[in-house]
Design a protein around this motif. Structure first.
Motif, PDB file in Angstrom:
ATOM      1  N   GLU A  67      88.096   9.020  73.505  1.00 52.20           N
ATOM      2  CA  GLU A  67      88.857   9.607  74.597  1.00 52.20           C
ATOM      3  C   GLU A  67      90.250  10.027  74.127  1.00 52.20           C
ATOM      4  O   GLU A  67      90.766  11.050  74.533  1.00 52.20           O
ATOM      5  CB  GLU A  67      88.982   8.605  75.741  1.00 52.20           C
ATOM      6  N   ASP A  68      90.853   9.214  73.249  1.00 49.02           N
ATOM      7  CA  ASP A  68      92.209   9.493  72.788  1.00 49.02           C
ATOM      8  C   ASP A  68      92.262  10.632  71.772  1.00 49.02           C
ATOM      9  O   ASP A  68      93.200  11.411  71.755  1.00 49.02           O
ATOM     10  CB  ASP A  68      92.839   8.247  72.157  1.00 49.02           C
ATOM     11  N   ILE A  69      91.265  10.712  70.902  1.00 50.62           N
ATOM     12  CA  ILE A  69      91.234  11.742  69.865  1.00 50.62           C
ATOM     13  C   ILE A  69      89.935  12.522  70.035  1.00 50.62           C
ATOM     14  O   ILE A  69      88.890  12.141  69.511  1.00 50.62           O
ATOM     15  CB  ILE A  69      91.312  11.115  68.458  1.00 50.62           C
ATOM     16  N   PRO A  70      89.977  13.628  70.768  1.00 49.86           N
ATOM     17  CA  PRO A  70      88.754  14.393  71.015  1.00 49.86           C
ATOM     18  C   PRO A  70      88.294  15.141  69.762  1.00 49.86           C
ATOM     19  O   PRO A  70      89.091  15.475  68.896  1.00 49.86           O
ATOM     20  CB  PRO A  70      89.162  15.361  72.118  1.00 49.86           C
ATOM     21  N   PHE A  71      87.000  15.401  69.679  1.00 55.48           N
ATOM     22  CA  PHE A  71      86.407  16.132  68.565  1.00 55.48           C
ATOM     23  C   PHE A  71      85.704  17.365  69.102  1.00 55.48           C
ATOM     24  O   PHE A  71      84.816  17.271  69.940  1.00 55.48           O
ATOM     25  CB  PHE A  71      85.427  15.229  67.813  1.00 55.48           C
ATOM     26  N   ASP A  72      86.130  18.542  68.624  1.00 55.17           N
ATOM     27  CA  ASP A  72      85.510  19.805  69.010  1.00 55.17           C
ATOM     28  C   ASP A  72      84.836  20.392  67.773  1.00 55.17           C
ATOM     29  O   ASP A  72      85.515  20.923  66.894  1.00 55.17           O
ATOM     30  CB  ASP A  72      86.569  20.761  69.555  1.00 55.17           C
ATOM     31  N   PRO A  73      83.503  20.305  67.661  1.00 61.81           N
ATOM     32  CA  PRO A  73      82.815  20.779  66.462  1.00 61.81           C
ATOM     33  C   PRO A  73      82.992  22.270  66.190  1.00 61.81           C
ATOM     34  O   PRO A  73      82.815  22.713  65.065  1.00 61.81           O
ATOM     35  CB  PRO A  73      81.341  20.460  66.730  1.00 61.81           C
ATOM     36  N   ASP A  74      83.343  23.052  67.212  1.00 68.21           N
ATOM     37  CA  ASP A  74      83.562  24.478  67.004  1.00 68.21           C
ATOM     38  C   ASP A  74      84.876  24.748  66.270  1.00 68.21           C
ATOM     39  O   ASP A  74      84.991  25.718  65.531  1.00 68.21           O
ATOM     40  CB  ASP A  74      83.573  25.223  68.342  1.00 68.21           C
ATOM     41  N   LYS A  75      85.868  23.884  66.472  1.00 69.37           N
ATOM     42  CA  LYS A  75      87.191  24.088  65.882  1.00 69.37           C
ATOM     43  C   LYS A  75      87.509  23.111  64.757  1.00 69.37           C
ATOM     44  O   LYS A  75      88.457  23.330  64.009  1.00 69.37           O
ATOM     45  CB  LYS A  75      88.267  23.957  66.957  1.00 69.37           C
ATOM     46  N   GLN A  76      86.753  22.009  64.654  1.00 61.53           N
ATOM     47  CA  GLN A  76      87.068  20.961  63.679  1.00 61.53           C
ATOM     48  C   GLN A  76      85.825  20.578  62.871  1.00 61.53           C
ATOM     49  O   GLN A  76      84.705  20.750  63.330  1.00 61.53           O
ATOM     50  CB  GLN A  76      87.590  19.709  64.387  1.00 61.53           C
ATOM     51  N   THR A  77      86.082  20.045  61.670  1.00 59.87           N
ATOM     52  CA  THR A  77      85.039  19.517  60.813  1.00 59.87           C
ATOM     53  C   THR A  77      85.330  18.044  60.574  1.00 59.87           C
ATOM     54  O   THR A  77      86.455  17.677  60.263  1.00 59.87           O
ATOM     55  CB  THR A  77      85.036  20.254  59.454  1.00 59.87           C
ATOM     56  N   ALA A  78      84.321  17.196  60.695  1.00 62.35           N
ATOM     57  CA  ALA A  78      84.489  15.769  60.424  1.00 62.35           C
ATOM     58  C   ALA A  78      84.470  15.560  58.916  1.00 62.35           C
ATOM     59  O   ALA A  78      83.562  16.028  58.230  1.00 62.35           O
ATOM     60  CB  ALA A  78      83.379  14.972  61.085  1.00 62.35           C
ATOM     61  N   VAL A  79      85.506  14.896  58.388  1.00 57.91           N
ATOM     62  CA  VAL A  79      85.605  14.640  56.948  1.00 57.91           C
ATOM     63  C   VAL A  79      86.115  13.228  56.699  1.00 57.91           C
ATOM     64  O   VAL A  79      86.720  12.609  57.565  1.00 57.91           O
ATOM     65  CB  VAL A  79      86.548  15.646  56.234  1.00 57.91           C
ATOM     66  N   ILE A  80      85.852  12.751  55.488  1.00 57.03           N
ATOM     67  CA  ILE A  80      86.443  11.504  55.014  1.00 57.03           C
ATOM     68  C   ILE A  80      87.401  11.892  53.903  1.00 57.03           C
ATOM     69  O   ILE A  80      86.990  12.494  52.910  1.00 57.03           O
ATOM     70  CB  ILE A  80      85.389  10.523  54.491  1.00 57.03           C
ATOM     71  N   LYS A  81      88.653  11.576  54.082  1.00 53.43           N
ATOM     72  CA  LYS A  81      89.678  11.872  53.086  1.00 53.43           C
ATOM     73  C   LYS A  81      89.775  10.668  52.159  1.00 53.43           C
ATOM     74  O   LYS A  81      90.096   9.562  52.595  1.00 53.43           O
ATOM     75  CB  LYS A  81      91.015  12.125  53.792  1.00 53.43           C
ATOM     76  N   CYS A  82      89.454  10.881  50.879  1.00 55.60           N
ATOM     77  CA  CYS A  82      89.405   9.798  49.894  1.00 55.60           C
ATOM     78  C   CYS A  82      90.563   9.918  48.918  1.00 55.60           C
ATOM     79  O   CYS A  82      90.850  11.001  48.419  1.00 55.60           O
ATOM     80  CB  CYS A  82      88.104   9.847  49.113  1.00 55.60           C
ATOM     81  N   SER A  83      91.183   8.798  48.621  1.00 56.05           N
ATOM     82  CA  SER A  83      92.245   8.754  47.623  1.00 56.05           C
ATOM     83  C   SER A  83      91.627   8.539  46.251  1.00 56.05           C
ATOM     84  O   SER A  83      90.824   7.623  46.064  1.00 56.05           O
ATOM     85  CB  SER A  83      93.219   7.623  47.935  1.00 56.05           C
ATOM     86  N   ILE A  84      91.987   9.358  45.292  1.00 51.32           N
ATOM     87  CA  ILE A  84      91.469   9.216  43.936  1.00 51.32           C
ATOM     88  C   ILE A  84      92.043   7.966  43.286  1.00 51.32           C
ATOM     89  O   ILE A  84      91.361   7.252  42.564  1.00 51.32           O
ATOM     90  CB  ILE A  84      91.808  10.465  43.099  1.00 51.32           C
ATOM     91  N   CYS A  85      93.297   7.651  43.558  1.00 51.34           N
ATOM     92  CA  CYS A  85      93.970   6.517  42.912  1.00 51.34           C
ATOM     93  C   CYS A  85      93.522   5.169  43.463  1.00 51.34           C
ATOM     94  O   CYS A  85      93.164   4.270  42.711  1.00 51.34           O
ATOM     95  CB  CYS A  85      95.477   6.636  43.078  1.00 51.34           C
ATOM     96  N   THR A  86      93.557   5.003  44.775  1.00 55.91           N
ATOM     97  CA  THR A  86      93.310   3.695  45.374  1.00 55.91           C
ATOM     98  C   THR A  86      91.906   3.532  45.933  1.00 55.91           C
ATOM     99  O   THR A  86      91.476   2.420  46.205  1.00 55.91           O
ATOM    100  CB  THR A  86      94.306   3.435  46.522  1.00 55.91           C
ATOM    101  N   GLY A  87      91.198   4.616  46.157  1.00 56.72           N
ATOM    102  CA  GLY A  87      89.865   4.537  46.737  1.00 56.72           C
ATOM    103  C   GLY A  87      89.872   4.408  48.244  1.00 56.72           C
ATOM    104  O   GLY A  87      88.819   4.264  48.862  1.00 56.72           O
ATOM    105  N   GLU A  88      91.050   4.453  48.862  1.00 61.15           N
ATOM    106  CA  GLU A  88      91.152   4.346  50.319  1.00 61.15           C
ATOM    107  C   GLU A  88      90.449   5.533  50.978  1.00 61.15           C
ATOM    108  O   GLU A  88      90.556   6.657  50.514  1.00 61.15           O
ATOM    109  CB  GLU A  88      92.615   4.321  50.729  1.00 61.15           C
ATOM    110  N   GLN A  89      89.742   5.269  52.061  1.00 58.48           N
ATOM    111  CA  GLN A  89      89.013   6.304  52.775  1.00 58.48           C
ATOM    112  C   GLN A  89      89.458   6.332  54.233  1.00 58.48           C
ATOM    113  O   GLN A  89      89.457   5.311  54.904  1.00 58.48           O
ATOM    114  CB  GLN A  89      87.510   6.054  52.713  1.00 58.48           C
ATOM    115  N   ILE A  90      89.834   7.519  54.696  1.00 58.58           N
ATOM    116  CA  ILE A  90      90.262   7.729  56.076  1.00 58.58           C
ATOM    117  C   ILE A  90      89.325   8.752  56.715  1.00 58.58           C
ATOM    118  O   ILE A  90      89.181   9.863  56.213  1.00 58.58           O
ATOM    119  CB  ILE A  90      91.710   8.260  56.162  1.00 58.58           C
ATOM    120  N   ALA A  91      88.703   8.389  57.818  1.00 65.79           N
ATOM    121  CA  ALA A  91      87.852   9.326  58.551  1.00 65.79           C
ATOM    122  C   ALA A  91      88.716  10.084  59.542  1.00 65.79           C
ATOM    123  O   ALA A  91      89.645   9.535  60.136  1.00 65.79           O
ATOM    124  CB  ALA A  91      86.753   8.582  59.280  1.00 65.79           C
ATOM    125  N   GLY A  92      88.408  11.357  59.696  1.00 62.77           N
ATOM    126  CA  GLY A  92      89.168  12.167  60.627  1.00 62.77           C
ATOM    127  C   GLY A  92      88.570  13.547  60.773  1.00 62.77           C
ATOM    128  O   GLY A  92      87.426  13.788  60.379  1.00 62.77           O
TER     129      GLY A  92
END
Length: 79
Positions: free
Chosen positions: A17-42
């Motif tokens: 509800e707080d962060i809406p997802f519109d597949p027509d305007k947005q793409t779901a991705v996981i942003k991965c850090s090469i150095c630390t391996g941290e993964q953020i979905a967004g």
């Protein structure tokens, strides 16, 4: 994230509800850090490439919850 004594976690109740997802305007991705391996979905905006962070992915369960909340079947990784 705070849990309410066995009830649904915060992110499952309010995230979609707080962060809406519109597949027509947005793409779901996981942003991965090469150095630390941290993964953020967004979501990455298709028009301007702006990335909106949604949640930290620590393991396969977190990824499954993210996909379930936003009803996503495929997600690509971006480094």
């Amino acid at each position: 994230m705070k849990q309410d004594h066995g009830k649904k976690p915060y992110y499952e109740r309010y995230l979609s509800e707080d962060i809406p997802f519109d597949p027509d305007k947005q793409t779901a991705v996981i942003k991965c850090s090469i150095c630390t391996g941290e993964q953020i979905a967004g979501f990455k905006n298709k028009e301007d490439g702006n990335f909106t962070e949604v949640m930290l992915i620590r393991d396969a369960d977190d990824l499954a919850k993210f996909k379930e909340i936003y009803k996503i079947e495929e997600i690509k990784k971006v480094y």
